[in-house]
Design an enzyme around this catalytic site. Sequence first.
Site, PDB file in Angstrom:
ATOM      1  N   CYS A  34       0.828  -1.212   0.000  1.00 31.77           N
ATOM      2  CA  CYS A  34       0.000   0.000   0.000  1.00 31.77           C
ATOM      3  C   CYS A  34       0.858   1.256   0.000  1.00 31.77           C
ATOM      4  CB  CYS A  34      -0.858   0.053   1.269  1.00 31.77           C
ATOM      5  SG  CYS A  34      -2.006  -1.283   1.487  1.00 31.77           S
ATOM      6  N   CYS A  45      -2.740   5.040   2.698  1.00 29.45           N
ATOM      7  CA  CYS A  45      -3.895   4.144   2.571  1.00 29.45           C
ATOM      8  C   CYS A  45      -4.750   4.189   3.834  1.00 29.45           C
ATOM      9  CB  CYS A  45      -3.434   2.714   2.304  1.00 29.45           C
ATOM     10  SG  CYS A  45      -4.804   1.595   1.948  1.00 29.45           S
ATOM     11  N   CYS A  92      -2.654  -2.938  -3.363  1.00 27.51           N
ATOM     12  CA  CYS A  92      -3.906  -2.729  -2.633  1.00 27.51           C
ATOM     13  C   CYS A  92      -4.987  -2.234  -3.591  1.00 27.51           C
ATOM     14  CB  CYS A  92      -3.657  -1.703  -1.528  1.00 27.51           C
ATOM     15  SG  CYS A  92      -5.133  -1.203  -0.616  1.00 27.51           S
ATOM     16  N   CYS A 126      -6.065   1.764  -2.153  1.00 29.20           N
ATOM     17  CA  CYS A 126      -5.239   2.962  -2.420  1.00 29.20           C
ATOM     18  C   CYS A 126      -4.591   2.936  -3.800  1.00 29.20           C
ATOM     19  CB  CYS A 126      -4.182   3.130  -1.337  1.00 29.20           C
ATOM     20  SG  CYS A 126      -2.883   1.875  -1.320  1.00 29.20           S
TER      21      CYS A 126
END
Length: 126
Positions: free
Chosen positions: A31, A35, A61, A64
């Site tokens: 991420c 995030c 992810c 994000c």
Amino acid sequence: MKPTMNQYQAIINCQENDDYYYAVKTTKIFCRFSCKSKAPNLNNILIFAKNSKNLANFRPCKRCEPLNPQLTNIIDKFKNYLKNCQTKITLEQCAKALGYNTSYLSRNLAQHGIKFKEYLKNEINN
């Protein structure tokens, strides 16, 4: 590499970091520092440079979207627009000027931990 306490605090506080991603060993996901997902356990985090080949062992992810450069470009456009804006502006006016709908811009700002009114207030005071 293991995160420093400053990096871990940045992850918990969803503060953007232009140089690194964090990966969670248990979920095999990486991420952005900004995030908004649930904060991972410190022992499960690894820090990687954004160009690290080791990120291939993790998937990006879905929240994000760390590999989506468009999200960063939206934030850059937003910041540049406000720097050059001479009048009082609303989120709706800003979104329209940038070519986005209000909810899309608001959602992307939130993903980067930016609140429109607070950012605007800080920009005016600086």
